[in-house]
Write an enzyme that holds these catalytic residues in place. Structure first.
Site, mmCIF file in Angstrom:
data_model
loop_
_atom_site.group_PDB
_atom_site.id
_atom_site.type_symbol
_atom_site.label_atom_id
_atom_site.label_comp_id
_atom_site.label_asym_id
_atom_site.label_seq_id
_atom_site.Cartn_x
_atom_site.Cartn_y
_atom_site.Cartn_z
ATOM 1 N N GLU A 74 0.793 -1.193 -0.251
ATOM 2 C CA GLU A 74 -0.143 0.124 0.311
ATOM 3 C C GLU A 74 1.358 1.210 0.202
ATOM 4 O O GLU A 74 0.616 2.471 0.115
ATOM 5 C CB GLU A 74 -1.099 -0.271 1.560
ATOM 6 C CG GLU A 74 -2.048 -1.016 1.123
ATOM 7 C CD GLU A 74 -2.094 -1.623 2.259
ATOM 8 O OE1 GLU A 74 -4.050 -1.390 2.058
ATOM 9 O OE2 GLU A 74 -2.121 -1.495 3.855
ATOM 10 N N ASP A 122 -13.887 -3.556 -2.256
ATOM 11 C CA ASP A 122 -15.012 -4.531 -2.623
ATOM 12 C C ASP A 122 -16.192 -3.917 -1.531
ATOM 13 O O ASP A 122 -15.115 -3.310 -0.289
ATOM 14 C CB ASP A 122 -14.203 -6.184 -1.851
ATOM 15 C CG ASP A 122 -13.652 -5.973 -0.265
ATOM 16 O OD1 ASP A 122 -14.534 -5.954 0.828
ATOM 17 O OD2 ASP A 122 -12.728 -5.882 -0.175
#
Length: 256
Positions: A13, A222
């Site tokens: 990340e 998601d």
């Protein structure tokens, strides 16, 4: 901006930002690698916190005690909960709550014992600045002027509509939420919640204890349900990490 810590749960990340600090000094503390350098004329410390609330709290305490950090930004992915919060959107936290905190019946469910509250706030000024940078990056993507990411790349990662920035409540807990039943239970308990992740509320509590401002930015990977994103690592590499790099550079005037 004072010395800024940029924290993510996973190394991937932070990859884009780490590559932007080729001269950074590596300092190892508490089993973590802290990269101290300069970005856009600002002192920054990058670190992977590891996953979960305890790991995030440990990392935050070390940043504040050893590295004299005055501002913290947590960035990474999350599952979307709020209506209209879609894959590829960005959520900037106004408040953060531990959805698995339950010391009842001694204290009300979700309340952090002896704090008299169930949530901790992100810094309003920093969060507005962060949100503006997010809006600018998403607008650049739509205009085709973002060096980090194109609309076609987003579509290849399942981002069907133009991404948006949301501001509101983010939930944290030591559980990866990936079923519809779990997501619906969280929505029933916290109808205003926009997203769920595993670290932000812990970081916010430690920052509250030290009186240091923090902000939390989460890219929605998601919907935290049975349709959860099937290629999590690709989404981080191709979308979330690029968002992070572009947004932080925009905030700091680093030019990407």
């Amino acid at each position: 901006m004072n010395r800024l810590a940029i924290v993510s749960a996973m190394e991937s990340e932070l990859r884009g930002l780490r590559d932007s600090l080729p001269q950074a000094q590596l300092v190892r503390r508490a089993g973590r690698d802290f990269w101290v350098g300069e970005l856009g004329g600002h002192e920054v410390v990058l670190v992977r916190s590891l996953i979960g609330k305890v790991a995030a709290a440990t990392t935050t305490a070390v940043l504040l005690e050893h590295f004299n950090v005055q501002v913290l930004l947590f960035t990474g992915v999350a599952g979307g909960l709020g209506q209209g919060v879609r894959i590829g959107d960005i959520v900037v936290a106004d408040q953060l709550l531990q959805h698995d905190m339950d010391a009842s019946p001694i204290f009300p469910r979700f309340e952090v014992p002896l704090y008299g509250t169930d949530r901790f706030g992100a810094d309003a000024v920093l969060s507005r600045r962060l949100g503006s940078a997010c809006e600018g990056v998403l607008a650049a993507i739509e205009a085709g002027t973002c060096a980090e990411l194109s609309r076609a790349q987003l579509q290849a990662c399942g981002v069907a509509q133009a991404p948006r920035v949301h501001h509101g409540l983010v939930l944290s807990g030591d559980r990866f939420v990936s079923t519809t039943a779990e997501a619906q239970a969280l929505q029933a308990d916290h109808p205003e919640a926009l997203a769920v992740e595993m670290e932000g509320a812990a970081l916010a509590q430690v920052c509250h204890d030290f009186g240091v401002p923090c902000a939390v930015m989460r890219t929605i990977s998601d919907r935290a349900d049975d349709t959860a994103h099937v290629d999590f690592n690709r989404f981080i590499d191709d979308v979330a990490s690029r968002y992070t790099h572009a947004v932080v550079c925009a905030m700091l005037g680093a030019g990407g």
